[in-house]
Design an enzyme around this catalytic site. Structure first.
Site, PDB file in Angstrom:
ATOM      1  N   CYS A 102       0.870  -1.175   0.000  1.00 48.67           N
ATOM      2  CA  CYS A 102       0.000   0.000   0.000  1.00 48.67           C
ATOM      3  C   CYS A 102       0.909   1.228   0.000  1.00 48.67           C
ATOM      4  O   CYS A 102       1.649   1.448   0.968  1.00 48.67           O
ATOM      5  CB  CYS A 102      -0.912  -0.012   1.223  1.00 48.67           C
ATOM      6  N   HIS A 104       0.140   4.683  -0.301  1.00 46.21           N
ATOM      7  CA  HIS A 104      -0.221   5.794   0.596  1.00 46.21           C
ATOM      8  C   HIS A 104      -0.029   5.354   2.039  1.00 46.21           C
ATOM      9  O   HIS A 104       0.382   6.136   2.893  1.00 46.21           O
ATOM     10  CB  HIS A 104      -1.671   6.248   0.345  1.00 46.21           C
ATOM     11  N   HIS A 216      -8.352  -4.032  -8.168  1.00 44.02           N
ATOM     12  CA  HIS A 216      -8.424  -2.566  -8.181  1.00 44.02           C
ATOM     13  C   HIS A 216      -8.666  -2.117  -9.629  1.00 44.02           C
ATOM     14  O   HIS A 216      -8.136  -2.732 -10.560  1.00 44.02           O
ATOM     15  CB  HIS A 216      -7.113  -1.927  -7.743  1.00 44.02           C
ATOM     16  N   ASP A 242     -10.153   5.407  -3.690  1.00 43.63           N
ATOM     17  CA  ASP A 242      -8.946   5.947  -3.056  1.00 43.63           C
ATOM     18  C   ASP A 242      -8.974   7.466  -3.178  1.00 43.63           C
ATOM     19  O   ASP A 242      -9.071   7.999  -4.286  1.00 43.63           O
ATOM     20  CB  ASP A 242      -7.707   5.363  -3.753  1.00 43.63           C
ATOM     21  N   CYS A 246      -3.266   6.757  -5.208  1.00 44.11           N
ATOM     22  CA  CYS A 246      -2.972   5.335  -5.022  1.00 44.11           C
ATOM     23  C   CYS A 246      -1.512   5.023  -5.412  1.00 44.11           C
ATOM     24  O   CYS A 246      -1.159   5.063  -6.602  1.00 44.11           O
ATOM     25  CB  CYS A 246      -3.928   4.454  -5.825  1.00 44.11           C
ATOM     26  N   GLY A 247      -0.712   4.709  -4.414  1.00 48.79           N
ATOM     27  CA  GLY A 247       0.723   4.473  -4.668  1.00 48.79           C
ATOM     28  C   GLY A 247       0.972   3.249  -5.516  1.00 48.79           C
ATOM     29  O   GLY A 247       1.786   3.288  -6.465  1.00 48.79           O
ATOM     30  N   THR A 248       0.289   2.142  -5.207  1.00 45.54           N
ATOM     31  CA  THR A 248       0.512   0.934  -6.008  1.00 45.54           C
ATOM     32  C   THR A 248      -0.116   1.117  -7.394  1.00 45.54           C
ATOM     33  O   THR A 248       0.412   0.622  -8.397  1.00 45.54           O
ATOM     34  CB  THR A 248      -0.051  -0.312  -5.289  1.00 45.54           C
TER      35      THR A 248
HETATM   36  O1  PYC Z   1      -1.768   3.716  -2.084  1.00 48.56           O
HETATM   37  O2  PYC Z   1      -1.249   1.719  -2.827  1.00 48.56           O
HETATM   38  C1  PYC Z   1      -2.035   2.521  -2.323  1.00 48.56           C
HETATM   39  C2  PYC Z   1      -3.383   2.039  -1.956  1.00 48.56           C
HETATM   40  C3  PYC Z   1      -3.907   0.792  -2.189  1.00 48.56           C
HETATM   41  C4  PYC Z   1      -5.213   0.818  -1.685  1.00 48.56           C
HETATM   42  C5  PYC Z   1      -5.437   2.056  -1.141  1.00 48.56           C
HETATM   43  N1  PYC Z   1      -4.314   2.790  -1.326  1.00 48.56           N
END
Ligand code: PYC
Length: 325
Positions: A102, A104, A216, A242, A246-248
């Site tokens: 994750c 964030h 996702h 989100d 979303c970082g991923t």
């Molecule tokens: O930021 O990777 C992310 C993430 C995944 C689900 C919610 N945020």
């Protein structure tokens, strides 16, 4: 009465609840006074996650679901790293289950460790259940996460959803599995969050018929904020969207851009979220011949609560309200 200490933060609007006290000794939680046994000390984050899923899933439900949390809350349980030279291990979870990585959440965890005095500016390694990530806390509180190697698995998969024009989806890994779609009409992203959740869920149902690993969805359109390269709407597995880019998901996007030769290494890509927040992202090649990148994401998080969570024996909803899991 069971109690936990949790630190809440948000990263570009998306919340992270980091559990720093109260996790069971067996899981080896951060606040546990018990010395891990030799066998437990060697557990990987993935093995600890499976232990939590099998035996302590009620902790997940209590900590992120209503009445204390919400569908949008992401939990982060700090656990001992398998490799003692690393800073910590982290198990991420949400309203319906567990996340691989994750982005964030990792930025929120680093800011939480800074708040607790357990991390100073500099670089460290965190272990997640899908691999190690390098985190860098900058002097001005920004955090950079070098995410797990990311890649596109399928290019422009045609998908037919009733009532929509034919869509093309890229399927990519960025620490979680994403279906990425460029909106055929840029006005799509002007829709309400409820409309976009519903649209993304219909798309996801079709994609999962052939690619059940995908959980996702990312819809892309033109940015609204100056300086951003693109705007996205990201549907998470439990039906929430989100609030951050979303970082991923941004890692998966970079993998697609790199594979299409639309972005070169060390060039900044600014990804805007549905609510107008943004992440700065760039990549270096991890394995260029196979199209695998090492993406980095930079943003800030803010701690906004440091609280004691109580689970009262007589409270019928002490362990959360679970309508989805
Ligand atoms: O930021 O990777 C992310 C993430 C995944 C689900 C919610 N945020």
């Amino acid at each position: 009465m069971k109690s936990f200490r949790v630190i809440d933060s948000h990263t570009a609007g998306e919340p992270t609840r980091t559990i720093v006290q109260g996790a069971p000794d067996e899981l080896g939680g951060f606040g546990s006074d018990a010395q891990p046994s030799d066998a437990s000390a060697r557990l990987s984050v993935k093995e600890r996650l499976e232990l939590m899923r099998g035996k302590y899933d009620h902790y997940r439900r209590a900590l992120v679901n209503e009445p204390r949390g919400s569908d949008v809350m992401v939990g982060a349980l700090l656990v001992p790293p398998q490799d003692p030279t690393k800073l910590a291990g982290v198990i991420y979870f949400n309203n319906v289950g567990y996340l691989g990585m994750c982005g964030h959440g990792t930025i929120g965890v680093v800011e939480t460790l800074r708040y607790l005095g357990r991390m100073k500016p500099g670089r460290q390694i965190l272990e997640t259940c899908v691999g190690q990530v390098q985190v860098q806390l900058h002097d001005d509180h920004r955090v950079t996460v070098e995410n797990v190697p990311s890649y596109r698995a399928i290019k422009r998969m045609p998908i037919s959803v009733d009532g929509l024009p034919e869509l093309h989806a890229d399927i990519a890994w960025g620490g979680n599995w994403f279906c990425l779609i460029e909106c055929p009409d840029p006005k799509w992203l002007d829709g309400t969050a409820a409309d976009l959740v519903e649209l993304s869920q219909r798309i996801l149902a079709v994609v999962r018929e052939t690619n059940p690993e995908v959980d996702h969805v990312e819809l892309f359109g033109p940015p609204k904020s100056q300086g951003c390269d693109s705007r996205s709407f990201v549907l998470c597995p439990g039906g929430a969207y989100d609030r951050s880019p979303c970082g991923t998901g941004t890692s998966a996007k970079l993998a697609c851009l790199a594979a299409d030769k639309k972005l070169t290494p060390a060039t900044v890509w600014r990804q805007e979220s549905y609510i107008g927040s943004s992440f700065e992202a760039e990549f270096r090649w991890h394995d260029e011949p196979h199209g695998v990148i090492a993406p980095s994401i930079t943003s800030r998080a803010f701690v906004n609560a440091d609280v004691q969570v109580l689970c009262h024996e007589e409270d019928p909803f002490a362990w959360g309200i679970s309508t989805k899991s």
